[in-house]
Write an enzyme that holds these catalytic residues in place. Structure first.
Site, PDB file in Angstrom:
ATOM      1  N   CYS A 281       4.415   0.887  92.294  1.00 15.17           N
ATOM      2  CA  CYS A 281       3.588  -0.147  91.663  1.00 15.17           C
ATOM      3  C   CYS A 281       3.843  -1.495  92.319  1.00 15.17           C
ATOM      4  CB  CYS A 281       3.877  -0.233  90.183  1.00 15.17           C
ATOM      5  SG  CYS A 281       5.567  -0.730  89.877  1.00 15.17           S
ATOM      6  N   GLU A 381      -7.165   0.511  92.969  1.00 15.81           N
ATOM      7  CA  GLU A 381      -5.773   0.835  93.296  1.00 15.81           C
ATOM      8  C   GLU A 381      -5.776   2.212  93.968  1.00 15.81           C
ATOM      9  OE1 GLU A 381      -3.039   1.798  90.057  1.00 15.81           O
ATOM     10  OE2 GLU A 381      -1.379   0.946  91.207  1.00 15.81           O
TER      11      GLU A 381
HETATM   12  P1  NAD Z   1      -0.983   7.728  84.600  1.00 16.97           P
HETATM   13  O1  NAD Z   1      -1.576   6.578  83.881  1.00 16.97           O
HETATM   14  O2  NAD Z   1      -1.888   8.820  85.045  1.00 16.97           O
HETATM   15  O3  NAD Z   1       0.131   8.442  83.666  1.00 16.97           O
HETATM   16  C1  NAD Z   1       1.153   7.702  83.051  1.00 16.97           C
HETATM   17  C2  NAD Z   1       1.599   8.433  81.785  1.00 16.97           C
HETATM   18  O4  NAD Z   1       0.505   8.517  80.872  1.00 16.97           O
HETATM   19  C3  NAD Z   1       2.042   9.874  82.048  1.00 16.97           C
HETATM   20  O5  NAD Z   1       3.153  10.150  81.240  1.00 16.97           O
HETATM   21  C4  NAD Z   1       0.823  10.697  81.658  1.00 16.97           C
HETATM   22  O6  NAD Z   1       1.162  11.980  81.182  1.00 16.97           O
HETATM   23  C5  NAD Z   1       0.178   9.874  80.558  1.00 16.97           C
HETATM   24  N1  NAD Z   1      -1.279   9.962  80.542  1.00 16.97           N
HETATM   25  C6  NAD Z   1      -2.116  10.209  81.582  1.00 16.97           C
HETATM   26  N2  NAD Z   1      -3.401  10.186  81.177  1.00 16.97           N
HETATM   27  C7  NAD Z   1      -3.379   9.906  79.848  1.00 16.97           C
HETATM   28  C8  NAD Z   1      -4.397   9.744  78.857  1.00 16.97           C
HETATM   29  N3  NAD Z   1      -5.686   9.848  79.171  1.00 16.97           N
HETATM   30  N4  NAD Z   1      -4.020   9.481  77.596  1.00 16.97           N
HETATM   31  C9  NAD Z   1      -2.721   9.360  77.270  1.00 16.97           C
HETATM   32  N5  NAD Z   1      -1.715   9.505  78.165  1.00 16.97           N
HETATM   33  C10 NAD Z   1      -2.037   9.772  79.432  1.00 16.97           C
HETATM   34  O7  NAD Z   1      -0.136   7.144  85.811  1.00 16.97           O
HETATM   35  P2  NAD Z   1       0.581   7.941  86.990  1.00 16.97           P
HETATM   36  O8  NAD Z   1      -0.461   8.465  87.915  1.00 16.97           O
HETATM   37  O9  NAD Z   1       1.590   8.870  86.450  1.00 16.97           O
HETATM   38  O10 NAD Z   1       1.389   6.749  87.687  1.00 16.97           O
HETATM   39  C11 NAD Z   1       0.840   5.891  88.633  1.00 16.97           C
HETATM   40  C12 NAD Z   1       0.330   4.624  87.996  1.00 16.97           C
HETATM   41  O11 NAD Z   1       1.386   3.960  87.326  1.00 16.97           O
HETATM   42  C13 NAD Z   1      -0.192   3.617  89.010  1.00 16.97           C
HETATM   43  O12 NAD Z   1      -1.346   3.014  88.484  1.00 16.97           O
HETATM   44  C14 NAD Z   1       0.935   2.606  89.127  1.00 16.97           C
HETATM   45  O13 NAD Z   1       0.546   1.319  89.550  1.00 16.97           O
HETATM   46  C15 NAD Z   1       1.431   2.587  87.736  1.00 16.97           C
HETATM   47  N6  NAD Z   1       2.784   2.082  87.654  1.00 16.97           N
HETATM   48  C16 NAD Z   1       2.960   0.819  87.188  1.00 16.97           C
HETATM   49  C17 NAD Z   1       4.221   0.272  87.126  1.00 16.97           C
HETATM   50  C18 NAD Z   1       4.425  -1.118  86.608  1.00 16.97           C
HETATM   51  O14 NAD Z   1       5.568  -1.517  86.470  1.00 16.97           O
HETATM   52  N7  NAD Z   1       3.402  -1.892  86.315  1.00 16.97           N
HETATM   53  C19 NAD Z   1       5.331   1.025  87.540  1.00 16.97           C
HETATM   54  C20 NAD Z   1       5.123   2.317  88.014  1.00 16.97           C
HETATM   55  C21 NAD Z   1       3.833   2.831  88.056  1.00 16.97           C
END
Ligand code: NAD
Length: 496
Positions: A281, A381
């Site tokens: 991120c 992104e």
């Molecule tokens: P994601 O949003 O797909 O998933 C994150 C979490 O949410 C997971 O545990 C997943 O199981 C759950 N999830 C997924 N879809 C959902 C839904 N529709 N309803 C409820 N829960 C749901 O993210 P990812 O692909 O695992 O991670 C990458 C993303 O995380 C990127 O956008 C990255 O920028 C972000 N990120 C941000 C930070 C920060 O500090 N701002 C840090 C790390 C990652």
């Protein structure tokens, strides 16, 4: 086939529902396990365990709590290679990068070891005659942590050491793509002496998240993931009356001014753009080249990026695969879109020859020059090893570009002009700023968090924000040794 279960009340829990999802080694494409997907009933079991453990843990002395934290810190430090290997096997990042992730998590554990100091309240003697006031910070109860795939150990560790140290109990819902690190950490807590039920893990996806958001016993939610899900979690969680911090996606810009050291800037752009295959991120995804610096900068970045060895993270390579086949295909799709929209592909990772299995999810470092703000490679992104170069004519134009972007997680400026750097960190609308530092991730004793669509809520992770998030203040007004309380008086209390 290995089954990856939940962890509830100090032991594995298989779950009641039949749903599972495959877990894959991204460097081989081989399915290595099936992770259980919790339904609402499974979530209830975990939350009930956390709720039952709360009173005992809340009342455990700070000395006992910190002894357990120190023990956890020692075990984690000794065995960091084991955790790093688990991360590489399910996420794909190269071994030194996985070790770096563990180290950054460890720093938060070390910060949380100082909890007796962090929880100290205030005391006012004789606020009114013989009346003293003190304030204390108390834990909230069971709290939920929902984490993304890209840091399966570090992101949960941004939160749970502080939550547990402050006296809360935890239900962690890790990403279903790389769930094993969470179970390893749960076992470590048990070995460190944490009472059963204080740290629980429910595996799963949306149904598990919804179960946590709707459960009345969950008092606070720390979420990290993509912006649409972060917004959803924030809205649903706060509507249910919970305290929520939801960290979202990012599009991080690195500005290079004409007076910058171009070798330093090129090294930084490559490290921050392609480290962890761009799946951070805080990755730099846009280099903003100001003025006449662009051609020389692009050629230096490209020269260096060409030397990156892509391959299996256990083989001493520089950059690993992407997390899943679908994600790799999506990122590759952006390269084609960027090309079609008029960007120039100056380095094309689509034909990479990796040091790894043919079925791994590979994409080599890719650089797109002459990217414009209206192109999808700029607006979206991408979360992969694709670095965009945007050319601007002035500092003001570069700043306006960043401030108009909906994300505001991290940014950096490369310059030798202290005045320009100061102006930048004052004017830029981004939560974490680097000056000649491309990935300005704050240490554990500062707080981590972005602005705008990169964070919903008003608390960043760890540091003093973390302590505040996981505690609530109580102010106590006392009068002792004063039998002459003034008799009946229905007026509002006044001080004298
Ligand atoms: P994601 O949003 O797909 O998933 C994150 C979490 O949410 C997971 O545990 C997943 O199981 C759950 N999830 C997924 N879809 C959902 C839904 N529709 N309803 C409820 N829960 C749901 O993210 P990812 O692909 O695992 O991670 C990458 C993303 O995380 C990127 O956008 C990255 O920028 C972000 N990120 C941000 C930070 C920060 O500090 N701002 C840090 C790390 C990652």
């Amino acid at each position: 086939m290995r089954t990856i279960a939940h962890w509830i009340d100090g032991k594995p829990f298989e779950g009641t529902g039949p749903a599972t999802a495959p877990v894959t080694n991204p460097a081989t494409g081989v399915v290595t396990g099936q992770v259980a997907l919790a339904d609402t009933a499974d979530v209830r079991v975990a939350v009930a365990a956390a709720a039952a453990a709360f009173p005992g843990w809340r009342d455990t002395s700070l000395s006992r709590r910190t002894q357990i934290l120190f023990r956890f810190r020692e075990l984690l430090s000794e065995r960091r290679e084991k955790l790093a290997a688990l991360i590489t096997a399910e996420h794909g990042k190269v071994t030194p990068d996985a070790l770096g992730e563990v180290t950054r998590g460890l720093e938060v554990v070390e910060f949380a070891c100082g909890i007796p100091h962090l929880l100290k309240g205030g005391f006012t003697e004789n606020a009114s005659t013989k009346v003293d006031i003190f304030s204390i910070r108390q834990p909230l109860g069971p709290v939920a942590i929902i984490s993304p795939f890209n840091f399966p150990a570090m992101v949960p560790m941004w939160f749970f050491p502080v939550a547990i140290a402050a006296g809360n109990t935890v239900v962690l819902k890790p990403s279903e793509k790389d769930p094993s690190a969470s179970l390893w950490l749960a076992r470590l807590w048990t070995e460190a002496g944490l009472p059963d039920g204080v740290f629980n893990v429910v595996q799963g996806a949306k149904a598990a998240v919804d179960g946590l958001l709707d459960d009345p016993d969950i008092k606070a939610v720390s979420f990290v993931g993509s912006t649409p899900v972060a917004r959803y979690v924030y809205e649903r969680g706060t509507a249910a009356g919970k305290r929520v911090q939801a960290l979202g996606g990012a599009k991080n810009h690195m500005v290079v001014l004409p007076d910058a050291d171009l070798d330093l800037a090129a090294d930084a752009a490559v490290n921050a753009g392609f480290g962890s295959a761009g799946e951070r991120c805080m990755a730099i995804s846009v280099v903003v080249a100001v003025g006449e610096v662009a051609d020389a900068l692009v050629s230096r970045i490209t020269e260096r990026a060409r030397t990156i060895r892509t391959g299996d993270g256990t083989r001493g390579t520089d950059m690993g695969p992407l997390v899943t086949r679908e994600h790799r295909d999506r990122v590759v799709g952006y390269v084609a879109k960027g090309e079609a929209e008029g960007a120039r592909v100056v380095l094309d990772g689509r034909g990479v020859e990796p040091d790894g299995a043919a079925d791994g999810f590979w994409l080599g470092p890719t650089i797109l020059d002459h990217v414009r703000p209206e192109m999808s490679v700029y607006t979206d992104e991408i979360f992969g090893p694709v670095l965009s170069i945007v050319r601007t004519t002035s500092y003001e134009e570069a700043l306006a570009l960043i401030n108009a972007n909906p994300y505001g997680n991290g940014t950096a400026i490369f310059t030798n002009d202290g005045g320009a750097a100061r102006r930048f960190h004052t004017e830029v609308e981004v939560g974490m700023v680097g000056i000649n530092v491309p990935i300005p991730v704050p240490m554990a004793y500062y707080s981590f968090g972005g602005w705008k669509s990169s964070l919903f809520g008003d608390s960043h992770a760890h540091g003093s924000d973390g302590v505040h998030f996981y505690t609530r203040t109580k102010a106590v007004t006392t009068r002792w040794l004063d039998p002459s309380h003034g008799g009946l008086n229905l007026g509002f209390p006044q001080n004298d």
